[in-house]
Design an enzyme around this catalytic site. Structure first.
Site, PDB file in Angstrom:
ATOM      1  N   ASP A 126       0.863  -1.189   0.000  1.00 58.36           N
ATOM      2  CA  ASP A 126       0.000   0.000   0.000  1.00 58.36           C
ATOM      3  C   ASP A 126       0.900   1.239   0.000  1.00 58.36           C
ATOM      4  O   ASP A 126       2.125   1.116  -0.047  1.00 58.36           O
ATOM      5  CB  ASP A 126      -0.949  -0.010   1.217  1.00 58.36           C
ATOM      6  CG  ASP A 126      -2.299   0.621   0.878  1.00 58.36           C
ATOM      7  OD1 ASP A 126      -2.301   1.772   0.411  1.00 58.36           O
ATOM      8  OD2 ASP A 126      -3.334  -0.043   1.068  1.00 58.36           O
TER       9      ASP A 126
ATOM     10  N   TRP B 140      -8.450  -2.897   8.348  1.00 56.03           N
ATOM     11  CA  TRP B 140      -7.547  -1.836   7.882  1.00 56.03           C
ATOM     12  C   TRP B 140      -6.969  -1.174   9.116  1.00 56.03           C
ATOM     13  O   TRP B 140      -7.692  -0.841  10.046  1.00 56.03           O
ATOM     14  CB  TRP B 140      -8.318  -0.820   7.041  1.00 56.03           C
ATOM     15  CG  TRP B 140      -8.954  -1.425   5.829  1.00 56.03           C
ATOM     16  CD1 TRP B 140     -10.265  -1.739   5.659  1.00 56.03           C
ATOM     17  CD2 TRP B 140      -8.297  -1.813   4.609  1.00 56.03           C
ATOM     18  NE1 TRP B 140     -10.474  -2.279   4.410  1.00 56.03           N
ATOM     19  CE2 TRP B 140      -9.286  -2.341   3.748  1.00 56.03           C
ATOM     20  CE3 TRP B 140      -6.964  -1.751   4.169  1.00 56.03           C
ATOM     21  CZ2 TRP B 140      -8.987  -2.812   2.471  1.00 56.03           C
ATOM     22  CZ3 TRP B 140      -6.672  -2.218   2.900  1.00 56.03           C
ATOM     23  CH2 TRP B 140      -7.672  -2.742   2.066  1.00 56.03           C
TER      24      TRP B 140
ATOM     25  N   GLU C 198      -5.074   1.702   9.770  1.00 55.65           N
ATOM     26  CA  GLU C 198      -4.656   3.098   9.939  1.00 55.65           C
ATOM     27  C   GLU C 198      -4.682   3.531  11.406  1.00 55.65           C
ATOM     28  O   GLU C 198      -3.781   4.216  11.874  1.00 55.65           O
ATOM     29  CB  GLU C 198      -5.572   4.044   9.152  1.00 55.65           C
ATOM     30  CG  GLU C 198      -5.422   4.000   7.655  1.00 55.65           C
ATOM     31  CD  GLU C 198      -6.456   3.094   6.989  1.00 55.65           C
ATOM     32  OE1 GLU C 198      -6.862   2.090   7.607  1.00 55.65           O
ATOM     33  OE2 GLU C 198      -6.859   3.396   5.852  1.00 55.65           O
TER      34      GLU C 198
ATOM     35  N   HIS D 209      -2.888   3.045  -4.726  1.00 52.54           N
ATOM     36  CA  HIS D 209      -2.278   2.679  -3.439  1.00 52.54           C
ATOM     37  C   HIS D 209      -0.856   2.150  -3.653  1.00 52.54           C
ATOM     38  O   HIS D 209      -0.485   1.101  -3.123  1.00 52.54           O
ATOM     39  CB  HIS D 209      -3.133   1.641  -2.705  1.00 52.54           C
ATOM     40  CG  HIS D 209      -4.377   2.213  -2.091  1.00 52.54           C
ATOM     41  ND1 HIS D 209      -4.350   3.145  -1.084  1.00 52.54           N
ATOM     42  CD2 HIS D 209      -5.707   2.009  -2.355  1.00 52.54           C
ATOM     43  CE1 HIS D 209      -5.597   3.473  -0.733  1.00 52.54           C
ATOM     44  NE2 HIS D 209      -6.434   2.808  -1.503  1.00 52.54           N
TER      45      HIS D 209
ATOM     46  N   GLU E 134      -9.752   2.570  -5.380  1.00 56.91           N
ATOM     47  CA  GLU E 134      -9.357   3.945  -5.110  1.00 56.91           C
ATOM     48  C   GLU E 134      -8.154   4.396  -5.938  1.00 56.91           C
ATOM     49  O   GLU E 134      -7.118   4.772  -5.399  1.00 56.91           O
ATOM     50  CB  GLU E 134      -9.060   4.113  -3.604  1.00 56.91           C
ATOM     51  CG  GLU E 134     -10.283   3.800  -2.763  1.00 56.91           C
ATOM     52  CD  GLU E 134     -10.031   3.939  -1.256  1.00 56.91           C
ATOM     53  OE1 GLU E 134     -10.940   4.347  -0.563  1.00 56.91           O
ATOM     54  OE2 GLU E 134      -8.926   3.604  -0.794  1.00 56.91           O
TER      55      GLU E 134
HETATM   56  C1  TNX Z   1     -10.865   2.020   1.900  1.00 56.29           C
HETATM   57  S1  TNX Z   1     -11.585  -0.927   1.379  1.00 56.29           S
HETATM   58  C2  TNX Z   1      -9.784   1.300   1.444  1.00 56.29           C
HETATM   59  C3  TNX Z   1      -8.608   1.128   2.310  1.00 56.29           C
HETATM   60  C4  TNX Z   1      -8.771   1.864   3.601  1.00 56.29           C
HETATM   61  C5  TNX Z   1     -10.168   1.653   4.122  1.00 56.29           C
HETATM   62  C6  TNX Z   1     -10.437   2.210   5.455  1.00 56.29           C
HETATM   63  C7  TNX Z   1     -10.614  -0.542   0.236  1.00 56.29           C
HETATM   64  C8  TNX Z   1     -10.628  -1.410  -0.901  1.00 56.29           C
HETATM   65  N1  TNX Z   1      -9.839   0.563   0.295  1.00 56.29           N
HETATM   66  O1  TNX Z   1      -7.456   1.529   1.609  1.00 56.29           O
HETATM   67  O2  TNX Z   1      -7.834   1.399   4.501  1.00 56.29           O
HETATM   68  O3  TNX Z   1     -11.073   2.234   3.216  1.00 56.29           O
HETATM   69  O4  TNX Z   1     -11.685   1.791   5.959  1.00 56.29           O
END
Ligand code: TNX
Length: 772
Positions: free
Chosen positions: A204, A481, A483, A277, A340
């Site tokens: 990431d 996740w 963070e 990412h 994303e």
């Molecule tokens: C979205 S879920 C993301 C992650 C983040 C997360 C936090 C996804 C495919 N992508 O990169 O960590 O939200 O909830």
């Protein structure tokens, strides 16, 4: 005399109690078996208990018992060995049963004399052994020898089989690194609850965690970052922790983990993120970006614009990486991310634009789709299938891709309708980085609200699909996740015991789910966690406050807990509740005067969690009907807008509670009073936190209706006035008796050039509409 009578009575009570204990067998198995028929009596393990593999049972089946044997050895001091001399007493007999439907299916028959297990494959025997482990006293999980315990399991007959073949748990080791030992513990927990997939998120923006021999800089540089943001992503201004952190796994270590998982019937699916990412990779090899860099391994959370460029060299690089990954992991799936991915760099990149022309791609979404298809094709050549997040639907889905539906279930539904396989992991039920309790004492999390019941209530088979399309739903997964989980203890806190609800939803068909029964099994699982040394959350015992409209008083507060059989005590005068405070028996009126409700939950006279503490403001709109309508006539927003009139002001950071969020066209919000109200003040309370694209409206106009049909404007507030008043817009009038009030919201619109996030649409966050 009195004393004697008392003693006699106690003795009698004790006798009755122990008698009924002996009679009542308890079966605290998670996930609950598909079918369990309780019966009387117990089977006792002792020094002479042995394991017997029946005719045709492969010798490797003995391995399926290694955890059970290890537990009995460590905690009970018993050595259970395989012994094939036929015995009919004090024995666990394994039988081959090829008529069982699934590889995980098993039949477990426990009588006082013997335990019989039937299965088709080693996995079935392994799961039978996990069931036996959970039927043993919780002290079986102890790391030391425990004496004075009867190591027994209650008699019953179990026929068990999972509803889904994919039962997954994910871990992000990029935002915060997890040691090899932690990863193994994680796999132990996956196996205990009969989950079978570990989705290992290895790359990431904030770290590249897997050694790639051909590209050593990926871990030399990409596995470490110099600084990490502090606090919440929405906080402003940004604060930093300037300590260098990171870590990675060597290929040898990864092989070790794969083998460790395989012994526990867990498959590891690695995720290598592309095209977005990718900052950690690009910090190591900037030549695979559009701009050429330089970049730093990210220390902030979020979504970043620099992504893999679509020029040929990048594909060569990624194929090399995937060669090594595919060579390491035996899993038939490789997860290639796909989520994303901003398109801004591609839009301005000569190579990407050339690629689009050459391939006849009409926009950057199709370019992303091209990217994913290309990787799919490449991996197919290596005998692997791909999984991607639901964004891979945009611009056209790759033919054989499996979609992980995380932004709700719509992506999963669309993919299943196209005939592609799906794994459901919608954030509203399956994100363990979301809060599990709303208590202010909770550690900082990303936002959202996914308590244990909500995980449990998740219905994996959406009503929208036909019987035939259901076969494409391979299963479900929860995501972790990290963070906001910098430590191992914090990660454990967010995972346990919510993972138990995941396991049951993944194992049981909807019709067999039963929260009441499940929640009564949780305390014993928690005891197991204590013996295992895991840091589980006590949110299960903490107070949940829910406001509900009330005909008489406007709004009532209802208090409950996820745990059954708890007592709640509370105060409304600001004092701290104690075990002597009034007992909660039903809704507390909260809208007639400003009050603070504080409450605690008790079990057997013991306080079980930190106090609930909530201020309620005076508001004539309390509990009234709300209609939030966009310009197209859609009624939208979380809770249907109900939290706009719950007398609770929002908390910061914005993800915390109790905000109503909206992004879209201009909208109106109407309050329909149950009876005419005399009003003189209207307040629209929003957030104006521009660093995260959150803007108070450009303009808001207030209307009232005396007859319930026609509206008349009573004032207007502009963005600048709201910005100067902490997001609040207020109008006053001489007292008027009205049936409805309405607010016409003009959205702020596109974030201006000189601001963070320029060009993005603004979002609206409203905490409350106050009428006085
Ligand atoms: C979205 S879920 C993301 C992650 C983040 C997360 C936090 C996804 C495919 N992508 O990169 O960590 O939200 O909830």
């Amino acid at each position: 005399m009195r004393l004697k009578k008392y003693t006699y009575l106690t003795a009698l009570l004790f006798l009755i109690a122990s008698f009924s204990f002996a009679q009542k067998n308890e079966y605290n198995i998670i996930p609950a078996p598909l079918n369990l028929k309780p019966s009387k009596g117990i089977f006792i393990f002792n020094e002479a208990t042995s394991l017997q593999l029946g005719k045709g049972v492969s010798p490797e089946v003995e391995n399926a018992f290694f955890i059970l044997k290890d537990r009995l050895n460590t905690a009970a001091g018993l050595m259970i060995t395989a012994n094939n001399t036929a015995r009919s007493k004090n024995v666990i007999i394994c039988r081959q049963n090829n008529s069982l439907e699934k590889k995980e299916s098993y039949i477990l028959n426990i009588t006082p004399a013997k335990i019989e297990i039937e299965a088709r494959e080693p996995a079935g025997f392994f799961y039978a052994a996990q069931t036996l482990r959970q039927l043993l006293p919780v002290t079986i999980e102890s790391k030391d020898l425990v004496s004075n315990i009867k190591w027994s399991v209650p008699c019953c007959r179990i026929e068990d089989s999972p509803v889904f073949s994919y039962r997954g748990l994910h871990l992000d080791v990029c935002r915060n690194f997890a040691s090899l030992d932690e990863v193994k513990t994680y796999i132990d927990q996956i196996a205990l609850l009969k989950l079978n997939i570990f989705h290992w998120h290895l790359t990431d923006d904030q770290g590249w965690r897997i050694e790639i021999r051909k590209y050593p800089k990926l871990t030399e540089m990409g596995a470490f970052r110099d600084r990490t943001m502090k606090g919440h992503h929405n906080d402003y201004p940004r604060q930093w922790d300037n300590t260098r952190t990171g870590g990675y796994y060597t290929q040898e270590e990864i092989k070790e983990v794969i083998a460790y998982a395989a012994e526990r019937f867990v498959t590891i699916i690695p995720e290598i993120e592309m095209p977005g990412h990718a900052t950690a990779a690009l910090a190591s090899y900037p030549e695979y970006s559009c701009s050429g860099g330089p970049f730093e391994v990210e220390g902030r959370w979020g979504v970043f614009n620099d992504v893999f460029c679509t020029r040929e060299e990048t594909f060569d690089f990624l194929e090399d990486v995937l060669d090594e990954v595919a060579g390491l992991f035996p899993s038939e799936y490789i997860h290639i991310g796909g989520d994303e991915c901003p398109k801004v760099r591609w839009k301005r990149c000569h190579a990407c634009q050339e690629r689009m022309k050459e391939e006849g791609l009409k926009d950057e979404h199709e370019l992303q789709s091209y990217f994913v298809r290309r990787m799919e094709k490449y991996l197919k050549g290596k005998g692997k299938k791909i999984i991607g997040w639901d964004e891979i639907l945009e611009g056209g889905l790759a033919p054989d891709a499996t979609v992980m539906s995380w932004r709700g279930i719509a992506g999963g539904i669309a993919a299943a309708r196209q005939g592609n396989d799906v794994i459901m992991t919608p954030s509203e039920a399956m994100y363990f980085d979301f809060y599990q309790s709303r208590l202010p004492s909770q550690p900082l999390a990303i936002g959202g609200y996914v308590p244990l019941e909500k995980v449990y209530a998740y219905k994996a088979m959406p009503d929208e699909l036909t019987e035939d399309q259901y076969k494409h739903i391979l299963g479900i997964q929860a995501n972790v996740w990290t963070e906001y989980m910098p430590t191992r203890a914090q990660r454990e806190y967010m995972i346990f015991p919510r993972v138990a609800a995941l396991a049951e939803v993944a194992w049981l068909p909807e019709a067999k789910k039963n929260y009441k029964r499940f929640s009564s099994d949780i305390p014993s699982l928690m005891q197991r966690y204590s013996y295992m040394g895991l840091n589980y959350s006590d949110a299960f015992y903490s107070i949940i406050g829910n406001t509900v409209p009330d005909k008489e008083t406007g709004l009532k507060l209802e208090l409950s807990t996820s745990a059954p059989g708890m007592q709640i005590r509370y105060t409304v005068d600001g004092t701290e509740p104690t075990i002597e405070s009034p007992l909660y028996t039903g809704g507390i009126p909260v809208s007639d005067k400003e009050i603070v409700v504080k409450a605690i939950s008790l079990k057997d006279g013991k306080i079980m969690s930190p106090p609930y503490n909530q201020t309620f403001i005076v508001n004539k709109a309390a509990g009234q009907q709300i209609i939030f309508e966009d310009a197209q006539g859609n009624i939208s927003g979380q809770n249907g807008g109900g939290n706009l009139t719950d007398c609770i002001m929002g908390k910061f950071p914005l993800g915390r509670f109790d905000w109503f969020s909206y992004a879209g066209s201009d909208a109106t919000v109407t309050i329909v009073f149950d009876k005419p109200k005399t009003i003189s003040e209207l307040i629209f309370s929003s957030a104006n936190q521009n660093n995260v694209y959150v803007y108070s409206p450009r303009n808001i106009e207030f209307f009232i209706s005396e007859d319930g049909g026609t509206f008349r404007s009573i004032g207007n507030v502009k963005h600048e006035q709201m910005a100067a008043a902490d997001g609040k817009a207020e109008v006053t009038t001489s007292p008027l008796t009205v049936k409805k009030v309405k607010m016409a919201i003009s959205m702020y619109g596109v974030v201006p050039k000189d601001k963070i996030g320029a060009g993005n649409p603004s979002a609206l966050f409203v905490d409350e509409i106050i009428v006085r």
